[in-house]
Write an enzyme that holds these catalytic residues in place. Sequence first.
Site, PDB file in Angstrom:
ATOM      1  N   GLY A   1     -24.621  19.944  15.642  1.00  0.00           N
ATOM      2  CA  GLY A   1     -24.267  21.173  14.948  1.00  0.00           C
ATOM      3  C   GLY A   1     -24.736  22.418  15.675  1.00  0.00           C
ATOM      4  O   GLY A   1     -24.900  23.478  15.069  1.00  0.00           O
ATOM      5  N   GLY A   2     -24.947  22.319  16.978  1.00  0.00           N
ATOM      6  CA  GLY A   2     -25.312  23.483  17.768  1.00  0.00           C
ATOM      7  C   GLY A   2     -26.665  24.076  17.431  1.00  0.00           C
ATOM      8  O   GLY A   2     -26.882  25.267  17.695  1.00  0.00           O
TER       9      GLY A   2
ATOM     10  N   SER B   1     -24.423  15.811  20.530  1.00  0.00           N
ATOM     11  CA  SER B   1     -24.292  17.264  20.680  1.00  0.00           C
ATOM     12  C   SER B   1     -25.675  17.909  20.551  1.00  0.00           C
ATOM     13  O   SER B   1     -26.560  17.620  21.346  1.00  0.00           O
ATOM     14  CB  SER B   1     -23.288  17.803  19.654  1.00  0.00           C
ATOM     15  OG  SER B   1     -22.952  19.138  19.921  1.00  0.00           O
TER      16      SER B   1
END
Length: 613
Positions: A273-274, A364
């Site tokens: 989710g960055g 991610s």
Amino acid sequence: MLSTLVLAFVGLLPWVRAFSLYPDTGVVIVSNNDLNPSNPNRASALYLKSAYTCMGAYQACAQLQETLLPPPNGTGLTAANLSTALTSGTHGLAIDSSQRIWIAGAAPYECAVFSPGGSTESSSGSGSGSGVTADVNEELPVLCSNTAPPMAVNSTLQDSSHQIQLSTNTAGTLIGFRDKFSFKFLGVKYAESTAGLSRFQPPTSLRLSNNVVRTAFEYGPICAQPPDADNGHLLYSGEDCLQLNIFTPVVNTGSNAGAGSSKLPVMFYIHGGGLNTGDSGPFPFNMTTEGYVGPTISNMLDGTNVASYGGAVVVTINYRLNALGWFNASNAALKDALLALHWVQDNIEAFGGDPTRVLIYGESAGGTMVRYLLGTNPKYTEGLFSAAILESDFGQSTPFTSPSYVVNTSLTLAENLGCAANGTTTLTSSVISCMQSLPAESLSLASYNLGLTWNIVIDGDYVLTDIASSIEDGVYARVPTIWSSNQCEYCYFLPTTIAPNSPPQIFTDSLGLWFNQTQVATLLNTSSLTENYPYETATGEDGISGAVLQLGQLMTDWDVHCPMVYLSSLETNTTNRNNSYKVEFGVGLGSPLTPNPATCPGQGRREQMDEPC
């Protein structure tokens, strides 16, 4: 015939089912789970590792709201696949093929004996099989039925008949539940609330005695975060959100774990989710490669299949996001992950896990958090994990940063929210106090609207230097590491303004989206540019032009592949050699979060749409 003792017990079964405690044993869900939800023959059973008499076996199964497992037949759990599950070690069981186990007999409440080697005995001599008579007073491990249903993707609650209770070292007594293939303990808090004066501070461990009973039926609150594609475009405000979820085929329901099994490896998953959004539980919406399809719950992070098929204990965690996790160079989010790893060390044995075999992995931003943990001062990570996998870590956009960088970012946010005057150069205690008094959602939304990015800080304590220098110096978590990514990772992130069938000129016209003028000029003057990225002549795929694919490949190499290869090579080739591997997947699969599936090769193929990236 059954002994009179067994017959007398039959009348007591309703009382046992209603009032008795769980059996004092280790319980293992053994199954033939092939990961195919359309296979009607996927089935499971409960293996009780402690030894019981025939009557005791019925009683122990009844305590779990089940009965003795019927003799295996040609469907569901066959004798062959049940034997494999019991002897292969997949679920932590590697029992001898000659081991004798109680199952149901030919008549009601009669017992038979099953052995993985293939023999079956009746307790009365009247059953099928070898005809050998088993003594009902003999003490053997037990196979019970498992009537729990498969886990529905839009449900977290289970019938009370499938609940399970166990004691932990520091997390109190937890009541979870089971489905067909795993035990689940959801929303287990590992830290106190981080609201108020605890905001931006290191997390405080939540330690409970065994007389504190907690239910673990539902995922906990989502951590404070702004609206985004990966959270249903909703604003969240949770600060009492530091919880984790456990999925396991094994639990110990009492003091007696029983014999015949080994501890399972632990897979510790960190969501993406960055560093800005995301959650360890279900997504509060559903989007496929064909677009948004409604506000349902699509839980890509349910660990049931990994636990059942892979034979592991899966732990997924929440950690603080955006400004709440990184403001004032606090590295609070990093410390959240470290505290969750300490929780695993303290408690995972109750779930059948091996605290000496903990794999950290994430996708991610979760992969980024794994890189942050690898680069953390070893005095804070020693003994917490034994291996690591980074999935789609974007190293260029999530670097190790200086305190001054994050302080300046923090001051930008504080000025925007009225907690600091314009031009303020210092994060004073009054500024921090003001920021602690504001609603959490205000910080998340302002950070989002300002386009701020937050990264780990080289603080001189938890983080001594950047990751490359840490590896070169040998001052990092030297554990076997896999660096993994997709071939065209950045195709997923190309802006929707870039049409999939764009002409070759789109390659050069778009470079300014990611590089400054000097960098663009350097790229265009590089003689090998068109050799490595032949955007003018490259062949298209799935309706995507060659120029668009080459643009995605360039950005993939810049932000993902090259940083991973560089760090992996440092691990392998420096004097502080470490086992390191680079893995590349040919194509990513369809995702419920896909912002621009049109530019992702393979994303639109129907057979790939049922699996997450």
